[in-house]
Write an enzyme that holds these catalytic residues in place. Structure first.
Site, mmCIF file in Angstrom:
data_model
loop_
_atom_site.group_PDB
_atom_site.id
_atom_site.type_symbol
_atom_site.label_atom_id
_atom_site.label_comp_id
_atom_site.label_asym_id
_atom_site.label_seq_id
_atom_site.Cartn_x
_atom_site.Cartn_y
_atom_site.Cartn_z
ATOM 1 N N LYS A 118 0.102 43.793 -1.538
ATOM 2 C CA LYS A 118 1.008 44.200 -0.593
ATOM 3 C C LYS A 118 1.396 45.821 -0.917
ATOM 4 O O LYS A 118 1.417 46.167 -1.948
ATOM 5 C CB LYS A 118 2.360 43.338 -0.556
ATOM 6 C CG LYS A 118 3.014 43.598 0.698
ATOM 7 C CD LYS A 118 2.335 42.661 1.740
ATOM 8 C CE LYS A 118 2.842 42.482 3.090
ATOM 9 N NZ LYS A 118 2.519 41.439 4.021
HETATM 10 P P1 NDP Z 1 6.982 43.500 14.079
HETATM 11 O O1 NDP Z 1 7.697 44.629 13.506
HETATM 12 O O2 NDP Z 1 6.076 43.544 15.290
HETATM 13 O O3 NDP Z 1 8.178 42.449 14.792
HETATM 14 C C1 NDP Z 1 9.287 42.354 13.788
HETATM 15 C C2 NDP Z 1 10.267 41.635 15.079
HETATM 16 O O4 NDP Z 1 11.518 41.283 14.261
HETATM 17 C C3 NDP Z 1 10.751 42.667 16.027
HETATM 18 O O5 NDP Z 1 10.820 41.931 17.315
HETATM 19 C C4 NDP Z 1 12.094 43.198 15.631
HETATM 20 O O6 NDP Z 1 13.086 43.604 16.382
HETATM 21 C C5 NDP Z 1 12.569 41.666 14.942
HETATM 22 N N1 NDP Z 1 13.685 41.693 13.828
HETATM 23 C C6 NDP Z 1 13.771 42.807 13.011
HETATM 24 N N2 NDP Z 1 14.997 42.466 12.371
HETATM 25 C C7 NDP Z 1 15.527 41.430 12.934
HETATM 26 C C8 NDP Z 1 16.577 40.746 13.108
HETATM 27 N N3 NDP Z 1 17.587 40.850 11.883
HETATM 28 N N4 NDP Z 1 16.843 39.728 13.694
HETATM 29 C C9 NDP Z 1 16.203 39.443 14.821
HETATM 30 N N5 NDP Z 1 15.027 39.889 14.994
HETATM 31 C C10 NDP Z 1 14.603 41.224 14.327
HETATM 32 O O7 NDP Z 1 6.420 42.756 12.712
HETATM 33 P P2 NDP Z 1 5.719 41.296 12.647
HETATM 34 O O8 NDP Z 1 5.723 40.485 13.902
HETATM 35 O O9 NDP Z 1 4.149 41.825 12.455
HETATM 36 O O10 NDP Z 1 6.058 40.553 11.415
HETATM 37 C C11 NDP Z 1 7.181 39.773 11.274
HETATM 38 C C12 NDP Z 1 7.243 38.791 9.936
HETATM 39 O O11 NDP Z 1 5.905 38.354 10.065
HETATM 40 C C13 NDP Z 1 7.322 39.575 8.721
HETATM 41 O O12 NDP Z 1 7.872 39.013 7.878
HETATM 42 C C14 NDP Z 1 5.789 39.776 8.354
HETATM 43 O O13 NDP Z 1 5.560 40.039 6.899
HETATM 44 C C15 NDP Z 1 5.278 38.577 8.844
HETATM 45 N N6 NDP Z 1 3.844 38.260 9.042
HETATM 46 C C16 NDP Z 1 3.282 39.264 9.890
HETATM 47 C C17 NDP Z 1 1.852 39.106 10.019
HETATM 48 C C18 NDP Z 1 1.235 39.703 11.028
HETATM 49 O O14 NDP Z 1 -0.107 39.320 11.377
HETATM 50 N N7 NDP Z 1 1.652 40.738 11.760
HETATM 51 C C19 NDP Z 1 1.152 38.187 9.236
HETATM 52 C C20 NDP Z 1 1.872 37.337 8.525
HETATM 53 C C21 NDP Z 1 3.202 37.777 8.378
HETATM 54 P P3 NDP Z 1 12.712 45.227 17.000
HETATM 55 O O15 NDP Z 1 11.412 45.216 17.783
HETATM 56 O O16 NDP Z 1 13.832 45.293 18.338
HETATM 57 O O17 NDP Z 1 12.981 46.078 15.985
#
Ligand code: NDP
Length: 428
Positions: A118
């Site tokens: 990572k």
């Molecule tokens: P993104 O940055 O695309 O999305 C994150 C989302 O979480 C956004 O909607 C953000 O809001 C929201 N968010 C952040 N903090 C909070 C909070 N405190 N309460 C509510 N919503 C919140 O990230 P990903 O979707 O790619 O990743 C999300 C998770 O999944 C992470 O833990 C990542 O490690 C994991 N993951 C991702 C993978 C992938 O393929 N993308 C693969 C495996 C795991 P806003 O946009 O408004 O900031």
């Protein structure tokens, strides 16, 4: 003359458990169940390598800011290391170490030939211009050119990064080796070797593993409601694919707040709204605002945390009403919440299983780049769904065999594969 400042501004992590400790406490339980020998335990409990870089970047105002970045290689016994790069102001080394180890376990659970890694940079990409992010990404790539490589260490997107950053990384790395090196990174734009199905892959895997768990729990699609925290790549695709299957999504949230509709949210409308409003749900009229903390304890059957780590804690776990939690995010449940959730009889499809659809299709992208041949969307989906279903069944059967939670069962499956590989390869 440019002035130099080191940008290092981790926000206070109030009430957050250390993710490395959370990961290790589960690892310890699984190691005990397996009777893991001391030598292999000692090898696996620490990362193979951890690199810290300081990257000077000229900002748009002409000043040079020095960013701190990390790349942690947890283990490579199963193959080249694989893992995303996170751009966030809260990135810190123990988090990157935990995320790297989770990648090792995740790849082992879905049985793909990768180790775990990572990376991350302490930065706030929301306040940086595209030019600043590009210069930072290229400088990070150059600083790690001897770590990355298509058969050595293969980055991918994570929070705060996407196809755009992966394209810059691929281009910069390619310059250092004097040829186009597509397979050095996954999650690239489609036109430059990205895979069909990669964007939705993680959300799709969350949906597939959720449906597999629902079958075991005898839950009917038409009677099941869901709350999803996070509406980024993972959260919004999970919501869309579950909505298309007929599940009722009653709550969604992003950083702007949480939104509730007891009759079910129209997810196509929510996604269209987000796309038309700067990527945020703020002001969405298809639901009413709710307290974001209440989303986790709301009156739903399935809870999908798909945002950040440690949101389910010993404090809110006693109030969770869902009977099934499917972890889209990495490490959303603090280890201290595990016994409470287990005692309440809530089933948890753990992160290292539920969100492994992303790394699975990343692996397909790498295979396609190496083959020089593009697969159809149907091939990608069909193969990824099969891998997810097989992994779920293996973990489920392991949980029955040892009478343990799905989470510990997933660690048992993963650690067993890695430990067996060490036995065959030997060489300490
Ligand atoms: P993104 O940055 O695309 O999305 C994150 C989302 O979480 C956004 O909607 C953000 O809001 C929201 N968010 C952040 N903090 C909070 C909070 N405190 N309460 C509510 N919503 C919140 O990230 P990903 O979707 O790619 O990743 C999300 C998770 O999944 C992470 O833990 C990542 O490690 C994991 N993951 C991702 C993978 C992938 O393929 N993308 C693969 C495996 C795991 P806003 O946009 O408004 O900031």
């Amino acid at each position: 003359m440019a002035t130099h400042t080191v940008y290092k501004e981790p926000a206070p992590l109030i009430d957050r458990e250390n993710p490395l400790e959370s990961m290790m406490s589960r690892f310890n339980v699984a190691a005990e169940i397996l009777g893991l020998d001391e030598e292999t335990y000692n090898v696996l409990k620490t990362p193979d390598k951890q690199v810290i870089v300081h990257i000077p970047v000229t900002m748009d105002n002409g000043k040079v800011r020095v960013f701190e970045g990390y790349r942690v290689i947890h283990n490579t016994i199963l193959g080249p290391s694989k893992g995303g790069i996170r751009y966030d102001k809260n990135v810190y080394l123990d988090e990157v170490k935990a995320l790297a180890a989770w990648m090792t376990w995740k790849c082992a659970v879905v049985d793909i030939p990768y180790g775990g890694a990572k990376g991350g940079i302490i930065c706030d990409p929301t306040t940086m211009s595209a030019g600043e992010i590009e210069r930072m990404t290229r400088a990070y790539t150059l600083a790690l050119k001897d770590v990355f490589g298509p058969d050595r260490d293969i980055p991918a997107p994570d929070m705060g990064t996407g196809p755009r950053e992966m394209a810059w990384l691929m281009d910069e790395f390619s310059k250092t080796v004097g040829m186009t090196s597509s397979a050095v990174v996954t999650g690239k734009p489609l036109v430059m070797g990205g895979s069909l199905g990669r964007t939705e892959a993680t959300g799709r895997g969350v949906m597939v593993s959720c449906l597999a768990a629902m079958v075991k729990l005898d839950m009917k699609i038409e009677e099941t409601s869901v709350a999803i925290q996070g509406f980024g790549n993972v959260g919004s695709w999970t919501a869309k694919l579950m909505f298309d299957k007929g599940l009722k999504i009653k709550a969604v949230s992003d950083i702007s707040g949480a939104y509730w509709n007891a009759d079910g949210i129209n997810i196509d409308e929510a996604i269209a709204y987000k796309n038309a409003h700067g990527g945020r749900l703020e002001g969405f009229t298809g639901a009413v605002p709710m307290d974001p903390d209440e989303l986790l304890t709301s009156e739903v059957d399935v809870l999908v945390p798909a945002a950040v780590e440690d949101v389910i804690t010993e404090h809110n776990a006693p109030y969770i009403k869902a009977k099934l939690i499917v972890e889209g995010a990495n490490g959303p449940t603090a280890a201290s919440a595990d016994p409470i959730i287990y005692a309440k009889g809530i089933s948890v499809v753990p992160d290292i299983l539920a969100n492994s659809g992303g790394v699975t299709v990343s692996y397909f992208e790498w295979v396609q780049n190496k083959q020089g041949f593009k697969w159809t969307a149907e091939m990608v989906t069909e193969r990824a769904d099969r891998i997810m279903s097989d992994a779920f069944e293996k973990v489920y059967q392991t949980s029955l065999k040892y009478n343990i939670s799905l989470r510990i069962a997933a660690y048992v499956v993963a650690i067993d594969k890695v430990a067996q590989t060490y036995k065959f390869r030997g060489g300490f």
